[in-house]
Design an enzyme around this catalytic site. Sequence first.
Site, PDB file in Angstrom:
ATOM      1  N   ARG A 261     -39.373 -19.278  -9.834  1.00  0.00           N
ATOM      2  CA  ARG A 261     -38.107 -19.989 -10.003  1.00  0.00           C
ATOM      3  C   ARG A 261     -38.010 -21.122  -8.984  1.00  0.00           C
ATOM      4  NH1 ARG A 261     -33.932 -14.884 -11.186  1.00  0.00           N
ATOM      5  NH2 ARG A 261     -35.268 -13.929 -12.784  1.00  0.00           N
ATOM      6  N   GLU A 348     -26.545  -9.347  -5.176  1.00  0.00           N
ATOM      7  CA  GLU A 348     -27.136  -9.004  -6.471  1.00  0.00           C
ATOM      8  C   GLU A 348     -28.597  -8.548  -6.342  1.00  0.00           C
ATOM      9  OE1 GLU A 348     -28.451 -11.095 -10.687  1.00  0.00           O
ATOM     10  OE2 GLU A 348     -27.087 -12.174  -9.357  1.00  0.00           O
ATOM     11  N   ARG A 388     -35.955  -8.285  -3.192  1.00  0.00           N
ATOM     12  CA  ARG A 388     -34.575  -7.908  -2.861  1.00  0.00           C
ATOM     13  C   ARG A 388     -34.445  -6.412  -2.611  1.00  0.00           C
ATOM     14  NH1 ARG A 388     -30.350 -12.058  -5.894  1.00  0.00           N
ATOM     15  NH2 ARG A 388     -31.461 -13.952  -5.263  1.00  0.00           N
TER      16      ARG A 388
END
Length: 424
Positions: A261, A348, A388
Amino acid sequence: MIDPKWLRVDPDRVRRSQAARGASVDLVDDLLAADEARRSSILTSETLRAEQKSIGKDVARASGDEKAALLARTKDLSAQVKEATAATAEAEARFSGLMSQLGNLVLDGVPEGGEDEGVVIETVGTPRDFAAEGFTPKDHLELGEALGAIDMERGTKISGSRFYVLTGVGAQLEIALLNLAMTKATEWGFTPMIPPALVKPSAMEGTGFLGQAAQDVYHLPADDLYLVGTSEVALAAYHSDEILDAATLPRQYVAYSPCFRREAGSYGKDTRGIFRVHWFDKVEMFVHCDPVDAEDWHQRLLGFEKQFLEALEVPFQVLDVASGDLGLSAARKFDCYAWLPTQDRYREVTSTSNCTEFQARRLNIRGRFADGVRPVATLNGTLCAMTRIIIMLLENHQQADGSVRVPEALRPYLGGRERLEPIR
């Protein structure tokens, strides 16, 4: 894309959906006009072809002046048919182009608003009180460097900013998470997959990642291929242009793949550590099912994500994502936000989307059901975004001496290790 019938039978519903997304409502009126022009053009073309076919039969029976007149009309019709065919193609292209810009219909009950207006529907677990334990928590990068698990400096040297290297126990931790995630998903009935990380434009367009999300996508112009930002793209396109027997549904897949990304628009955000990076690995769940079962499957995917986070003993919240933050393809989305001690907030870590028939229509994925052949529904859900989850493990399970406790569920995949110890 949505079923075009909604434009004709209930355009106000489409307008409400666009408004809820914060997208163009005028697009609906443009589509209605384009659809009318398209259907009118098709009717004109079909009428001319019918006359052309009828005259062809008359010519064979005619003679003299009558035949000459019919031949002249045939020549005139041929030119008109050619012109009408071109007009129809142009009208179809305009309609298709506009339809590709239209987001999926937002489901009833989705909270309205933007990125920061999702609604917390559940909180699981309680964040640790580090002050009561007598120490101030360190962030994941400080912990990771002390463990010999994360090397940002050399990652930047190799590839530039927002790149990293997982080293030693950091690499082992990702492999352990991969094995745990795949084991769990297999128990839940998913077929493990390792799909390509490079896909054709049709796959990226079909899943809705070349519209508003195009700025975050890496493109290789020389090959006209795209690096995926999620294996959702490959798993959706896996059955493109196919008709699936209803008896074989649902099709459940779980994939491990690298994800890329650009993180366009995130300048200055989360620049420290591995929270927001240009490349990470991810385990993603994907389902092709009968549309009538889609909402039930959405809840099941969310349940699997919650089970995984609970197994890792990380406190988290579940958000019902607001309509303006759904992305082009999702009709509803639930995100899980895990507790990040050093930021004193939830961030998130997973997401699951019900894309209804939207992607299947764009990719031409259909099912053969008792009532006929029609599009299936597609759903996706993140099980483990490695960087994450590693962050959450390091920060939530750190100890005062700099070691990190390994959750019990992960220990079998780390050789029974109960703690990760600092090496410096």
